[in-house]
Design an enzyme around this catalytic site. Structure first.
Site, PDB file in Angstrom:
ATOM      1  N   GLN A  48       0.792  -1.207  -0.016  1.00 53.16           N
ATOM      2  CA  GLN A  48      -0.100  -0.159   0.001  1.00 53.16           C
ATOM      3  C   GLN A  48       0.835   1.341   0.002  1.00 53.16           C
ATOM      4  O   GLN A  48       1.633   1.322   0.976  1.00 53.16           O
ATOM      5  CB  GLN A  48      -0.914   0.032   1.175  1.00 53.16           C
ATOM      6  N   GLY A  49       1.013   1.929  -1.267  1.00 57.55           N
ATOM      7  CA  GLY A  49       1.847   2.981  -1.184  1.00 57.55           C
ATOM      8  C   GLY A  49       0.964   4.281  -1.031  1.00 57.55           C
ATOM      9  O   GLY A  49       0.630   5.088  -1.990  1.00 57.55           O
ATOM     10  N   SER A  61       1.414   6.472   2.425  1.00 59.54           N
ATOM     11  CA  SER A  61       2.335   7.362   3.364  1.00 59.54           C
ATOM     12  C   SER A  61       3.521   7.895   2.616  1.00 59.54           C
ATOM     13  O   SER A  61       3.994   7.313   1.821  1.00 59.54           O
ATOM     14  CB  SER A  61       2.573   6.988   4.573  1.00 59.54           C
ATOM     15  N   SER A  69       4.490  -1.226   4.025  1.00 62.11           N
ATOM     16  CA  SER A  69       4.752  -2.714   4.443  1.00 62.11           C
ATOM     17  C   SER A  69       4.666  -3.618   3.314  1.00 62.11           C
ATOM     18  O   SER A  69       3.998  -3.700   2.488  1.00 62.11           O
ATOM     19  CB  SER A  69       3.562  -3.080   5.420  1.00 62.11           C
ATOM     20  N   GLU A  98      -9.635  -0.679   6.304  1.00 66.23           N
ATOM     21  CA  GLU A  98      -8.387  -0.912   7.087  1.00 66.23           C
ATOM     22  C   GLU A  98      -8.823  -0.909   8.654  1.00 66.23           C
ATOM     23  O   GLU A  98      -8.142  -1.656   9.460  1.00 66.23           O
ATOM     24  CB  GLU A  98      -7.028   0.015   6.647  1.00 66.23           C
TER      25      GLU A  98
END
Ligand SMILES: Cc1cc2nc3c(=O)[nH]c(=O)nc-3n(C[C@H](O)[C@H](O)[C@H](O)COP(=O)(O)OP(=O)(O)OC[C@H]3O[C@@H](n4cnc5c(N)ncnc54)[C@H](O)[C@@H]3O)c2cc1C
Length: 396
Positions: free
Chosen positions: A130-131, A133, A165, A248
């Protein structure tokens, strides 16, 4: 068991029992986090295990059959997650693919994209990260600067993400990038399914206090996004990102409450079997704190079950995902501190069972430090609860 036989497993009246029996018989004992001879699976072992869990009907439960899912409801998803949580199983290596990318793909992607991405996630052929932040954009996600610019029908991406992550093992990135002006803030963002195995993508894992290197910096240098990998409408990325964050916080890793309870049981069992620790179980101070953990677990279970009921009844999660995220992260952090404080009072040398508990709870304590930060910090969750649930007025 063949894929055809596995279809018979899902949806039968003894759905829970079948999953419970299968997991108990097939989870390798040394993969259990409470095992004396604990050894985590390698990435290849984890991929094979998770692909098998999917064949057994334990992943993709509520996804439509045409995309590789089992075509059931969130209620069966909850039951399967309760059974997964009851055992100290390895965490998924593709939870972002299965629990964040999958739902948003189902909601906004084209038919062709759903058929291409979703089976690959369930079969563990494509792991996602997941890009969202960036170094200057975490809580203030709308301030992100990674830019995607048009290159004919395709896009070129430049910029940097952080805390991504599992980026080091990922084949795809659910990328939120700026396609409009900085001034447009929320309005100038778009969502992409960027391929990670290309020359313009550099991944640098960051070493954590646990000793692992799970979270990464990701650098994009003219990385290519093919036109068929743009997700949803251009400049409508913010609305999609908000939905991802709600999932999430609300339904991701639904097994958490039951895993939390399993951790509590492990602590109590480890203490019962060791005289120095057994004395703590009789001590009023510790008895109160342990009992409070059980209360926290029960509250969390009810919150998760309520969210499932509401979703099945057609109500969106909205800001309520923040309630369970906030409760779980704070309560789990308190538990991890309590567990560590207790097991460290064992006499020396510890028995193999107590040593196993010490190993588990030392790591849990360190991991839990991040739980009040990722998926949105405690302060951000409280802000959402104040705004969207309590509708409190904002100060000047
Ligand atoms: C272990 C871990 C894994 C992660 N995995 C991913 C991932 O896979 N993909 C991804 O995109 N991101 C990931 N993140 C990033 C995570 O979402 C951000 O760290 C988080 O949103 C906080 O952003 P920040 O670190 O920039 O802190 P900041 O936003 O700079 O916040 C710093 C402090 O200021 C407070 N603060 C900020 N704004 C406000 C406000 N408006 N009101 C009150 N207080 C405020 C915060 O609560 C915090 O205490 C991960 C983070 C961690 C720690």
């Amino acid at each position: 068991m063949s894929a055809a036989e596995s279809v018979a497993v899902v949806g039968t009246p003894d759905y829970r029992t079948r999953h419970r029996t299968w997991l108990a018989a097939n989870l390798p004992p040394h993969w259990r986090a409470d095992a004396v001879d604990y050894r985590p699976p390698s990435l290849d072992e984890a991929k094979a295990w998770e692909a098998e869990l999917h064949r057994q009907g334990l992943w993709g439960i509520a996804w439509p059959r045409e995309y590789g899912g089992h075509g059931l409801s969130l209620r069966e998803h909850l039951i399967a997650n309760q059974e997964i949580g009851r055992l100290p199983m390895p965490e998924s290596q593709n939870s972002i693919g299965k629990e964040l990318a999958g739902p948003i793909i189902l909601a906004i992607a084209t038919e062709e994209q759903k058929r291409r991405y979703l089976p690959a996630i369930l079969e563990m052929r494509e792991i996602w990260c997941q890009g969202f932040s960036e170094p200057e954009a975490g809580s203030d996600l709308a301030g992100l600067r990674t830019r995607a610019t048009r290159d004919g029908a395709a896009w070129r991406v430049n910029g940097q993400k952080v805390w991504t992550s599992g980026a080091h093992r990922a084949q795809r990135c659910l990328l939120l990038a700026r396609t409009g002006s900085m001034e447009a803030r929320h309005g100038g963002l778009s969502l992409f399914a960027l391929r990670m195995d290309q020359p313009g993508v550099t991944v640098r894992p960051l070493r954590q206090i646990t000793g692992e290197a799970e979270y990464c910096e990701v650098f994009f240098d003219d990385a290519l996004v093919e036109p068929e990998d743009a997700l949803g409408e251009p400049e409508a990325g913010w609305q999609a990102a908000v939905r991802v964050l709600e999932v999430e916080r609300g339904t991701n890793r639904m097994y958490r409450a039951w895993r939390f309870e399993q951790e509590l049981r492990h602590l109590v069992t480890a203490c019962r079997n060791e005289p120095a620790l057994a004395r703590l179980l009789e001590d009023g101070h510790y008895r109160q704190r342990i009992a409070q953990v059980q209360v926290d677990v029960e509250v969390l279970k009810r919150m998760v079950e309520q969210v499932v009921d509401d979703l099945v009844g057609g109500q969106p999660i909205g800001g309520r995902g923040s309630l369970s995220k906030q409760h779980w992260s704070e309560a789990h952090q308190r538990f991890a501190a309590l567990a560590l404080e207790m097991v460290e009072q064992a006499s020396y040398p510890p028995s193999p069972e107590v040593a196993a508990a010490q190993r588990r709870f030392r790591k849990l304590y360190l991991q839990a430090r991040a739980e009040t930060i990722y998926a949105g910090t405690t302060q951000i969750q409280l802000g959402i609860i104040a705004d969207r649930i309590l509708k409190l007025p904002r100060g000047a």
